[in-house]
Scaffold this motif. Structure first.
Motif, PDB file in Angstrom:
ATOM      1  N   ILE A  74      -3.226 -55.837 -66.156  1.00  0.00           N
ATOM      2  CA  ILE A  74      -2.581 -57.155 -66.215  1.00  0.00           C
ATOM      3  C   ILE A  74      -3.455 -58.129 -67.003  1.00  0.00           C
ATOM      4  O   ILE A  74      -2.981 -58.859 -67.880  1.00  0.00           O
ATOM      5  N   GLY A  75      -4.755 -58.130 -66.682  1.00  0.00           N
ATOM      6  CA  GLY A  75      -5.678 -59.047 -67.350  1.00  0.00           C
ATOM      7  C   GLY A  75      -5.865 -58.741 -68.818  1.00  0.00           C
ATOM      8  O   GLY A  75      -5.771 -59.638 -69.670  1.00  0.00           O
ATOM      9  N   LYS A  76      -6.117 -57.473 -69.136  1.00  0.00           N
ATOM     10  CA  LYS A  76      -6.393 -57.100 -70.537  1.00  0.00           C
ATOM     11  C   LYS A  76      -5.202 -57.391 -71.433  1.00  0.00           C
ATOM     12  O   LYS A  76      -5.361 -57.887 -72.558  1.00  0.00           O
ATOM     13  N   ASP A  77      -4.002 -57.071 -70.957  1.00  0.00           N
ATOM     14  CA  ASP A  77      -2.816 -57.307 -71.767  1.00  0.00           C
ATOM     15  C   ASP A  77      -2.593 -58.801 -71.991  1.00  0.00           C
ATOM     16  O   ASP A  77      -2.214 -59.230 -73.087  1.00  0.00           O
ATOM     17  N   ALA A  78      -2.837 -59.606 -70.950  1.00  0.00           N
ATOM     18  CA  ALA A  78      -2.687 -61.056 -71.088  1.00  0.00           C
ATOM     19  C   ALA A  78      -3.746 -61.624 -72.026  1.00  0.00           C
ATOM     20  O   ALA A  78      -3.459 -62.496 -72.855  1.00  0.00           O
ATOM     21  N   VAL A  79      -4.976 -61.126 -71.930  1.00  0.00           N
ATOM     22  CA  VAL A  79      -6.047 -61.595 -72.816  1.00  0.00           C
ATOM     23  C   VAL A  79      -5.678 -61.320 -74.269  1.00  0.00           C
ATOM     24  O   VAL A  79      -5.874 -62.173 -75.156  1.00  0.00           O
ATOM     25  N   ARG A  80      -5.146 -60.127 -74.518  1.00  0.00           N
ATOM     26  CA  ARG A  80      -4.793 -59.749 -75.884  1.00  0.00           C
ATOM     27  C   ARG A  80      -3.864 -60.780 -76.516  1.00  0.00           C
ATOM     28  O   ARG A  80      -4.008 -61.129 -77.682  1.00  0.00           O
ATOM     29  N   GLU A  81      -2.906 -61.273 -75.749  1.00  0.00           N
ATOM     30  CA  GLU A  81      -1.962 -62.242 -76.295  1.00  0.00           C
ATOM     31  C   GLU A  81      -2.518 -63.665 -76.275  1.00  0.00           C
ATOM     32  O   GLU A  81      -2.381 -64.413 -77.238  1.00  0.00           O
ATOM     33  N   LEU A  82      -3.167 -64.034 -75.171  1.00  0.00           N
ATOM     34  CA  LEU A  82      -3.606 -65.426 -75.030  1.00  0.00           C
ATOM     35  C   LEU A  82      -4.805 -65.767 -75.905  1.00  0.00           C
ATOM     36  O   LEU A  82      -5.040 -66.933 -76.216  1.00  0.00           O
ATOM     37  N   ALA A  83      -5.575 -64.757 -76.299  1.00  0.00           N
ATOM     38  CA  ALA A  83      -6.750 -65.028 -77.128  1.00  0.00           C
ATOM     39  C   ALA A  83      -6.438 -64.981 -78.625  1.00  0.00           C
ATOM     40  O   ALA A  83      -7.316 -65.194 -79.449  1.00  0.00           O
ATOM     41  N   GLY A  84      -5.197 -64.733 -78.959  1.00  0.00           N
ATOM     42  CA  GLY A  84      -4.820 -64.618 -80.373  1.00  0.00           C
ATOM     43  C   GLY A  84      -4.934 -65.929 -81.126  1.00  0.00           C
ATOM     44  O   GLY A  84      -4.604 -67.002 -80.591  1.00  0.00           O
ATOM     45  N   GLU A  85      -5.382 -65.853 -82.355  1.00  0.00           N
ATOM     46  CA  GLU A  85      -5.559 -67.060 -83.174  1.00  0.00           C
ATOM     47  C   GLU A  85      -4.238 -67.773 -83.454  1.00  0.00           C
ATOM     48  O   GLU A  85      -4.189 -69.000 -83.511  1.00  0.00           O
ATOM     49  N   LYS A  86      -3.167 -67.014 -83.647  1.00  0.00           N
ATOM     50  CA  LYS A  86      -1.870 -67.630 -83.937  1.00  0.00           C
ATOM     51  C   LYS A  86      -1.410 -68.505 -82.786  1.00  0.00           C
ATOM     52  O   LYS A  86      -0.908 -69.623 -82.996  1.00  0.00           O
ATOM     53  N   LEU A  87      -1.594 -68.011 -81.571  1.00  0.00           N
ATOM     54  CA  LEU A  87      -1.198 -68.808 -80.407  1.00  0.00           C
ATOM     55  C   LEU A  87      -2.043 -70.064 -80.292  1.00  0.00           C
ATOM     56  O   LEU A  87      -1.514 -71.151 -80.071  1.00  0.00           O
ATOM     57  N   LEU A  88      -3.347 -69.907 -80.452  1.00  0.00           N
ATOM     58  CA  LEU A  88      -4.245 -71.070 -80.354  1.00  0.00           C
ATOM     59  C   LEU A  88      -3.895 -72.112 -81.405  1.00  0.00           C
ATOM     60  O   LEU A  88      -3.881 -73.320 -81.122  1.00  0.00           O
ATOM     61  N   ALA A  89      -3.562 -71.661 -82.601  1.00  0.00           N
ATOM     62  CA  ALA A  89      -3.194 -72.589 -83.676  1.00  0.00           C
ATOM     63  C   ALA A  89      -1.920 -73.335 -83.318  1.00  0.00           C
ATOM     64  O   ALA A  89      -1.791 -74.549 -83.557  1.00  0.00           O
ATOM     65  N   ARG A  90      -0.980 -72.629 -82.721  1.00  0.00           N
ATOM     66  CA  ARG A  90       0.295 -73.285 -82.337  1.00  0.00           C
ATOM     67  C   ARG A  90       0.073 -74.286 -81.223  1.00  0.00           C
ATOM     68  O   ARG A  90       0.669 -75.395 -81.245  1.00  0.00           O
ATOM     69  N   LEU A  91      -0.773 -73.948 -80.260  1.00  0.00           N
ATOM     70  CA  LEU A  91      -0.992 -74.855 -79.129  1.00  0.00           C
ATOM     71  C   LEU A  91      -1.763 -76.115 -79.532  1.00  0.00           C
ATOM     72  O   LEU A  91      -1.600 -77.173 -78.937  1.00  0.00           O
ATOM     73  N   ARG A  92      -2.607 -75.955 -80.529  1.00  0.00           N
ATOM     74  CA  ARG A  92      -3.369 -77.124 -81.001  1.00  0.00           C
ATOM     75  C   ARG A  92      -2.467 -78.075 -81.792  1.00  0.00           C
ATOM     76  O   ARG A  92      -2.734 -79.230 -81.939  1.00  0.00           O
TER      77      ARG A  92
END
Length: 227
Positions: free
Chosen positions: A209-227
């Protein structure tokens, strides 16, 4: 022709005309419980729901049919403002398939039955527990104006049950955690922190559960969108 005045029996008779044995066989490959199934696609059921319109009492009658598609039609045509906690609990007693659960979770979120989330999470039944986390995931996506504190307060439920190895529960917890983390920056940091903590667990399910969530939540594309 079906319409708002059609009763439950007439709607069920119409659904019977759309039966597809080929589709029933295909549903089984996706882990959908096919007992009482007619093999009608969800878009086709939604098309029937648009013609039938909302009718809360009729939805209750449709649910009692035990037919998969009639139950989905019940969920699509129930009136969220009239749905009570007791009715939702009663429906949850019958949950036996993930796609029914996910559709019901959307309705329960729309009805504002948030108090059921912790109750459902603590329930040992696989599909009732899945409902809690499907509700969290749905609320994180659809409730744009909801306080971030609401979602952060639900995260301990994910942590508490992350060791549940049952397929439909662990996937829903992962879905809920990712959905919270993708909501905004304020939710992203604590969700990613929890995901990283779960990823270090000695328990195999919790780690997945943790590893799969980390894979998505740590992605640069997501971080760029949230910023």
């Amino acid at each position: 022709m079906i319409g708002p005045s059609s009763d439950a029996a007439e709607l069920i008779a119409h659904l019977e005309t759309l039966r597809s044995e080929e589709n029933v066989a295909g549903m089984a490959r996706f882990g959908i419980v096919t007992g009482g199934a007619l093999g009608i696609s969800n878009p086709d059921i939604r098309a029937v729901a648009r013609l039938a319109k909302k009718d809360h009492l009729r939805a209750m009658q449709l649910w009692r049919s035990d037919i998969r598609e009639a139950r989905l039609l019940a969920l699509y045509t129930a009136e969220p403002k009239r749905l009570t906690t007791e009715e939702a609990r009663h429906w949850a007693d019958d949950f036996n398939s993930w796609e029914i659960v996910d559709c019901a979770a959307d309705l329960f979120v729309e009805a504002g039955l948030d108090e059921l989330i912790s109750n459902f999470a603590d329930d040992e039944r696989e599909f009732v527990r899945r409902t809690a986390f499907a509700m969290i995931a749905g609320a994180a996506v659809h409730r744009k104006k909801e306080s971030d504190a609401t979602f952060l307060a639900w995260m301990p439920l994910i942590e508490a049950h992350a060791g549940d190895p049952r397929n439909f529960v662990r996937k829903a917890m992962n879905w809920a955690l990712r959905s919270i983390g993708k909501r905004n920056l304020a939710c992203h940091a604590p969700a990613l922190a929890l995901a990283k903590a779960l990823a270090e667990s000695p328990d195999k399910t919790t780690r997945w559960i943790g590893k799969d969530a980390v894979r998505e939540l740590a992605g640069e594309k997501l971080l760029a969108r949230l910023r």
